[in-house]
Scaffold this motif. Structure first.
Motif, short mmCIF file in Angstrom:
data_model
loop_
_atom_site.label_atom_id
_atom_site.label_comp_id
_atom_site.label_asym_id
_atom_site.label_seq_id
_atom_site.Cartn_x
_atom_site.Cartn_y
_atom_site.Cartn_z
N UNK A 162 -8.89 3.21 0.43
CA UNK A 162 -9.48 4.06 1.47
C UNK A 162 -9.34 5.53 1.08
N UNK A 163 -10.29 6.33 1.60
CA UNK A 163 -10.30 7.77 1.35
C UNK A 163 -10.89 8.47 2.56
N UNK A 201 0.82 -1.21 0.00
CA UNK A 201 0.00 0.00 0.00
C UNK A 201 0.85 1.26 0.00
N UNK A 202 0.31 2.30 -0.62
CA UNK A 202 0.92 3.63 -0.64
C UNK A 202 -0.13 4.63 -0.17
N UNK A 203 0.27 5.52 0.73
CA UNK A 203 -0.64 6.53 1.27
C UNK A 203 -0.22 7.89 0.74
N UNK A 204 -1.20 8.64 0.25
CA UNK A 204 -0.97 9.99 -0.26
C UNK A 204 -1.74 10.99 0.59
N UNK A 205 -1.06 12.01 1.09
CA UNK A 205 -1.67 13.08 1.87
C UNK A 205 -1.62 14.35 1.02
N UNK A 206 -2.79 14.91 0.72
CA UNK A 206 -2.87 16.01 -0.25
C UNK A 206 -3.07 17.36 0.42
N UNK A 245 -5.12 19.55 -0.35
CA UNK A 245 -6.54 19.92 -0.25
C UNK A 245 -7.22 19.28 0.95
N UNK A 246 -6.42 18.62 1.83
CA UNK A 246 -6.98 18.05 3.05
C UNK A 246 -7.50 16.64 2.92
N UNK A 247 -7.14 15.94 1.85
CA UNK A 247 -7.63 14.58 1.64
C UNK A 247 -6.54 13.55 1.87
N UNK A 248 -6.97 12.34 2.22
CA UNK A 248 -6.11 11.20 2.50
C UNK A 248 -6.52 10.08 1.56
N UNK A 249 -5.55 9.47 0.88
CA UNK A 249 -5.85 8.39 -0.06
C UNK A 249 -4.92 7.22 0.23
N UNK A 250 -5.49 6.02 0.27
CA UNK A 250 -4.70 4.80 0.42
C UNK A 250 -4.93 3.92 -0.79
N UNK A 251 -3.85 3.63 -1.52
CA UNK A 251 -3.91 2.77 -2.69
C UNK A 251 -3.14 1.49 -2.42
#
Length: 242
Positions: A229-230, A204-209, A211-217
């Motif tokens: 996850x988002x 998994x890779x987690x991206x913190x943006x 614009x205040x969003x969290x994404x898990x791929x």
């Protein structure tokens, strides 16, 4: 006495036992190896496109240690990162098309990874905990994931099957393209890092943006990549709300 905040600091990083840390200012870059066995610091050298590394464990108070230099790129360094053991350093230039990995002991180039062909600003480069993979994010809103342990998993240019070509095209053909990639919604600026493995064949890779969003791929060795996850970790308010 009131403590003043660190002005212009863009990042802080402690080593594993928190005995020392490095900070990157607006006009500079650096990274500190988190390993207890190797306290290695890397930062851009005086020569354009070069890296300098210093072993902090060998330094003594009141003395200076001469760093050793790696000539990594032809243009200024824009992003740099060390793996967990401090054996490999990854860097990208302001052009942002290539990520090059070097052995910190021998200074030899290990592999060249291609983010793309058009210039971009890289926001971060990070290794997985076991150095099997590397991820990088850019102002394109895309996160690229590369295989390091088994580089055969990375994609290659279709021209690689043609055979020997000229030096300029040859550099393009020899580069390795990302195993997998994903683009965060609205192509928002983000930083990325590897998360805990959910299974043996899924990472998994987690991206913190911004614009205040969290994404898990999650991605698999065959290059399949999907968002798992988002969430919104920061409520964005209008200036009038302050």
């Amino acid at each position: 006495m009131t403590q003043q905040p660190l002005r212009g600091v863009t990042s802080l990083r402690f080593n594993q036992d928190q005995s020392c840390f490095c900070c990157a200012m607006e006009t500079g870059l650096c990274d500190l190896c988190p390993s207890l066995e190797k306290q290695l610091l890397v930062f851009p050298g005086h020569k354009c496109g070069s890296l300098q590394l210093v072993d902090l464990a060998s330094t003594k108070p009141g003395t200076s240690s001469a760093p050793f230099t790696i000539n990594a790129h032809q243009s200024d360094i824009a992003c740099v990162s060390l793996n967990q053991p401090g054996t490999v350093v990854a860097s990208a230039s302001q052009k942002g098309t290539l990520i090059r990995l070097f052995d910190t002991q021998s200074k030899e180039k290990l592999v060249e990874l291609r983010r793309g062909t058009d210039p971009a600003t890289l926001y971060c480069i990070n290794f997985s905990h076991d150095s099997s993979f590397l991820c990088a994010s850019s102002d394109k809103g895309t996160v690229h994931i590369f295989a390091l342990k088994d580089t055969r998993l990375n994609r290659r240019s279709a021209l690689a099957r043609v055979g020997k070509v000229g030096p300029m095209i040859g550099q393009y053909v020899d580069s390795q393209w990302s195993l997998a990639s994903f683009t965060v919604p609205a192509e928002s600026a983000c930083i990325c890092a590897f998360g805990r493995n959910t299974s043996k064949n899924v990472n998994s890779v987690i991206a913190i943006c911004v614009d205040g969003t969290f994404h898990k791929y999650v991605f698999t060795p065959d290059g399949n990549c999907n968002r798992e996850a988002f969430d919104v970790y920061l409520d964005i308010c209008d200036d009038d709300d302050f």
